[in-house]
Design a protein around this motif. Structure first.
Motif, PDB file in Angstrom:
ATOM      1  N   MET A  43       0.806  -1.215   0.000  1.00  0.00           N
ATOM      2  CA  MET A  43       0.000   0.000   0.000  1.00  0.00           C
ATOM      3  C   MET A  43       0.850   1.280   0.000  1.00  0.00           C
ATOM      4  SD  MET A  43      -2.818  -1.478  -0.269  1.00  0.00           S
ATOM      5  CE  MET A  43      -3.978  -0.167  -0.126  1.00  0.00           C
ATOM      6  N   HIS A  44       2.157   1.121   0.070  1.00  0.00           N
ATOM      7  CA  HIS A  44       3.038   2.289   0.039  1.00  0.00           C
ATOM      8  C   HIS A  44       4.355   1.851  -0.600  1.00  0.00           C
ATOM      9  CE1 HIS A  44       4.735   6.132   1.475  1.00  0.00           C
ATOM     10  NE2 HIS A  44       5.857   5.451   1.418  1.00  0.00           N
ATOM     11  N   ALA A  45       4.598   2.313  -1.797  1.00  0.00           N
ATOM     12  CA  ALA A  45       5.807   1.892  -2.497  1.00  0.00           C
ATOM     13  C   ALA A  45       6.438   3.085  -3.210  1.00  0.00           C
ATOM     14  CB  ALA A  45       5.481   0.814  -3.516  1.00  0.00           C
ATOM     15  N   HIS A  46       7.740   3.005  -3.354  1.00  0.00           N
ATOM     16  CA  HIS A  46       8.475   4.002  -4.132  1.00  0.00           C
ATOM     17  C   HIS A  46       9.057   3.288  -5.332  1.00  0.00           C
ATOM     18  CE1 HIS A  46       8.308   7.125  -1.017  1.00  0.00           C
ATOM     19  NE2 HIS A  46       8.392   6.098  -0.167  1.00  0.00           N
ATOM     20  N   LEU A  47       8.625   3.683  -6.509  1.00  0.00           N
ATOM     21  CA  LEU A  47       9.118   3.091  -7.750  1.00  0.00           C
ATOM     22  C   LEU A  47      10.139   4.041  -8.358  1.00  0.00           C
ATOM     23  CD1 LEU A  47       5.741   1.852  -9.247  1.00  0.00           C
ATOM     24  CD2 LEU A  47       7.394   0.564  -7.895  1.00  0.00           C
ATOM     25  N   PHE A  48      11.278   3.485  -8.705  1.00  0.00           N
ATOM     26  CA  PHE A  48      12.331   4.303  -9.293  1.00  0.00           C
ATOM     27  C   PHE A  48      12.406   4.135 -10.807  1.00  0.00           C
ATOM     28  CE2 PHE A  48      13.429   3.500  -4.882  1.00  0.00           C
ATOM     29  CZ  PHE A  48      13.540   4.801  -4.415  1.00  0.00           C
ATOM     30  N   ALA A  49      11.767   3.092 -11.306  1.00  0.00           N
ATOM     31  CA  ALA A  49      11.698   2.849 -12.753  1.00  0.00           C
ATOM     32  C   ALA A  49      10.459   1.999 -13.020  1.00  0.00           C
ATOM     33  CB  ALA A  49      12.946   2.115 -13.229  1.00  0.00           C
ATOM     34  N   PRO A  50       9.850   2.114 -14.191  1.00  0.00           N
ATOM     35  CA  PRO A  50       8.664   1.302 -14.502  1.00  0.00           C
ATOM     36  C   PRO A  50       8.912  -0.200 -14.370  1.00  0.00           C
ATOM     37  CG  PRO A  50       8.941   3.032 -16.134  1.00  0.00           C
ATOM     38  CD  PRO A  50      10.173   3.052 -15.268  1.00  0.00           C
ATOM     39  N   THR A  51      10.145  -0.623 -14.605  1.00  0.00           N
ATOM     40  CA  THR A  51      10.453  -2.055 -14.516  1.00  0.00           C
ATOM     41  C   THR A  51      10.449  -2.566 -13.072  1.00  0.00           C
ATOM     42  OG1 THR A  51      12.805  -1.526 -14.554  1.00  0.00           O
ATOM     43  CG2 THR A  51      11.778  -2.103 -16.662  1.00  0.00           C
ATOM     44  N   ASP A  52      10.434  -1.648 -12.086  1.00  0.00           N
ATOM     45  CA  ASP A  52      10.348  -2.065 -10.684  1.00  0.00           C
ATOM     46  C   ASP A  52       9.081  -2.880 -10.427  1.00  0.00           C
ATOM     47  OD1 ASP A  52      12.709  -0.739 -10.251  1.00  0.00           O
ATOM     48  OD2 ASP A  52      11.815   0.904  -9.085  1.00  0.00           O
TER      49      ASP A  52
END
Length: 93
Positions: free
Chosen positions: A74-83
């Motif tokens: 419910m809480h995420a930090h994505l650094f790239a779409p491939t994450d």
């Protein structure tokens, strides 16, 4: 559980995971010896192994294995779409 739970609309072109232990995520904990039929990415039927028809399904033997619901973050930090692929690979849906 008294018998198979049928979600309706099942046409039999599906995958049946047999003899699997299902983790219910509620007070019941786990249900051993279950068959779960998945069609179009959705669970259509679940019940005790031997009580759920599998003749028209691709059968996968789940003996000694567990089936758990998809996990959510419910809480995420994505650094790239491939994450997102890494999340899926680790069971987070």
């Amino acid at each position: 559980m008294t018998g198979p739970i049928d979600a309706g609309g099942w046409n039999g072109r599906s995958t049946a995971i047999t003899n699997v232990t299902v983790h219910t995520m509620d007070a019941r904990g786990t249900l051993a010896g279950q068959t779960v039929v998945v069609e179009d990415g959705r669970i259509r039927v679940m019940g005790r192994a031997g009580e759920v028809p599998t003749a028209r399904s691709t059968v996968v033997d789940g003996t000694g294995r567990y089936l758990v619901p998809g996990l959510t973050d419910m809480h995420a930090h994505l650094f790239a779409p491939t994450d997102l692929n890494l999340y899926l690979a680790n069971g987070v849906t």
